[in-house]
Design a protein around this motif. Structure first.
Motif, PDB file in Angstrom:
ATOM      1  N   PRO A  15       0.808  -1.224   0.000  1.00 36.15           N
ATOM      2  CA  PRO A  15       0.000   0.000   0.000  1.00 36.15           C
ATOM      3  C   PRO A  15       0.843   1.276   0.000  1.00 36.15           C
ATOM      4  O   PRO A  15       0.441   2.290  -0.555  1.00 36.15           O
TER       5      PRO A  15
ATOM      6  N   THR B 113      -0.122   3.743  -3.222  1.00 33.91           N
ATOM      7  CA  THR B 113      -0.983   4.882  -2.894  1.00 33.91           C
ATOM      8  C   THR B 113      -0.196   6.175  -3.018  1.00 33.91           C
ATOM      9  O   THR B 113       0.983   6.243  -2.685  1.00 33.91           O
TER      10      THR B 113
ATOM     11  N   ARG C  64      -4.628   5.780   1.970  1.00 33.80           N
ATOM     12  CA  ARG C  64      -3.712   5.028   2.810  1.00 33.80           C
ATOM     13  C   ARG C  64      -4.453   4.081   3.745  1.00 33.80           C
ATOM     14  O   ARG C  64      -5.572   4.336   4.160  1.00 33.80           O
ATOM     15  N   THR C  65      -3.799   2.994   4.096  1.00 32.30           N
ATOM     16  CA  THR C  65      -4.379   2.028   5.027  1.00 32.30           C
ATOM     17  C   THR C  65      -4.096   2.461   6.464  1.00 32.30           C
ATOM     18  O   THR C  65      -3.330   3.389   6.710  1.00 32.30           O
TER      19      THR C  65
END
Length: 121
Positions: free
Chosen positions: A58, A62, A68-69
């Motif tokens: 990620p 991203t 975003r996680t």
């Protein structure tokens, strides 16, 4: 993991289902799938934890903060001058809750797997 689990089933179980008139599909759905719920629960938990804890992929794909996680969001609390440990620890606790809840939901299948793994026959 599935292969090793299914290799533990005795051939006599398959032969008994065949004698009773079960087709291969019915044997799979009526005998093997219900008996293999512990391995399905284990794989579901392992895959969920693996997906939930991804950090590098990620980070690479991203480019906006809104995409975003939660694991990447932890890096917000690390500034150039100080690390805000109280926020990091609180966020880490909240991030771990879904995984803990998933484990608690699947716990009965683990217990079932442990109980049936010691049974010979």
């Amino acid at each position: 993991m599935f292969r090793q689990f299914f290799l533990q089933f005795p051939k006599a179980l398959d032969e008994a289902a065949k004698i009773d008139g079960c087709s291969r599909l019915r044997t799979l759905l009526r005998i093997y799938v219900p008996a293999s719920l512990p391995v399905f629960a284990t794989m579901a938990l392992l895959k969920s934890i693996g997906s939930w804890n991804q950090y590098t992929w990620p980070l690479v794909i991203t480019n906006e903060d809104s995409m975003r996680t939660v694991q990447l969001a932890l890096s917000i609390f690390k500034t150039e001058y100080a690390i805000q440990w109280n926020y990091i620890l609180a966020a880490t606790t909240l991030i771990a809750l879904p995984v803990l809840l998933l484990f608690l939901l699947l716990q009965k299948y683990y217990v079932q797997g442990i109980v049936t793994s010691g049974v010979k026959g």
